[in-house]
Scaffold this active site. Structure first.
Site, PDB file in Angstrom:
ATOM      1  CD  GLN A  74     -42.569   5.713 -26.872  1.00 13.16           C
ATOM      2  OE1 GLN A  74     -43.240   4.720 -26.622  1.00 13.16           O
ATOM      3  NE2 GLN A  74     -41.371   5.636 -27.369  1.00 13.16           N
ATOM      4  CG  PHE A  75     -38.032   7.865 -22.331  1.00  7.84           C
ATOM      5  CD1 PHE A  75     -36.863   8.501 -22.739  1.00  7.84           C
ATOM      6  CD2 PHE A  75     -38.114   6.484 -22.419  1.00  7.84           C
ATOM      7  CE1 PHE A  75     -35.797   7.765 -23.229  1.00  7.84           C
ATOM      8  CE2 PHE A  75     -37.070   5.748 -22.909  1.00  7.84           C
ATOM      9  CZ  PHE A  75     -35.897   6.385 -23.321  1.00  7.84           C
ATOM     10  CB  THR A  76     -38.521   8.030 -27.304  1.00  6.90           C
ATOM     11  OG1 THR A  76     -39.761   7.476 -27.723  1.00  6.90           O
ATOM     12  CG2 THR A  76     -37.678   6.955 -26.626  1.00  6.90           C
TER      13      THR A  76
END
Length: 141
Positions: A74-76
């Site tokens: 989950q890069f966010t």
């Protein structure tokens, strides 16, 4: 590294209409993000923290009861919303850096004896879960 951990009754992740990872019993659903300076040592430390985190029923950990984990990249998690209305993603590590780190968390959990399901790195994923508690924690290393 950063993780958002939720105690769940069950959870699954679907990519292009196909379930790629699911846990059908109580365990943890973990969103994992990496930044530019993260290392394999931090990935191993995060895995150990997740495996021993005492947030299941009766203050038990996954290691105590053999509970499964669903780990999803989950890069966010490294989105910055301090300015304006559109997040920036500058603090998120690029795929070639982040993917091996997320995989290292999964590999280390498995080496510790965990049953781990995963999402698909970089894919458009649909995540379903039933949060139990609700219990949700943010872990920053």
């Amino acid at each position: 590294m950063r993780a958002v951990v939720q105690r769940v009754s069950h959870a699954s992740v679907v990519v292009e209409g196909r379930t790629v990872g699911a846990i059908d019993e109580p365990g943890l659903m973990v969103l994992v993000g990496a930044t530019h300076t993260d290392t394999l040592a931090e990935a191993r430390k995060l895995a150990a923290k997740l495996w021993g985190l005492r947030i299941l029923d009766g203050e038990k950990s996954c290691s105590d009861v053999g509970a499964p984990l669903l780990v999803i990249s989950q890069f966010t998690l490294y989105g910055d919303t301090r300015k304006g209305r559109r997040p920036t993603w500058q603090a998120a590590a690029p795929g070639p850096v982040a993917e091996p780190l997320v995989q290292a968390v999964v590999d280390e959990l498995r080496a510790l004896g965990a049953h781990v399901e995963t999402g698909s790195f970089g894919a458009d994923m649909k995540v379903s879960l039933l949060n139990d508690g609700p219990i949700t924690l943010v872990i920053d290393l």
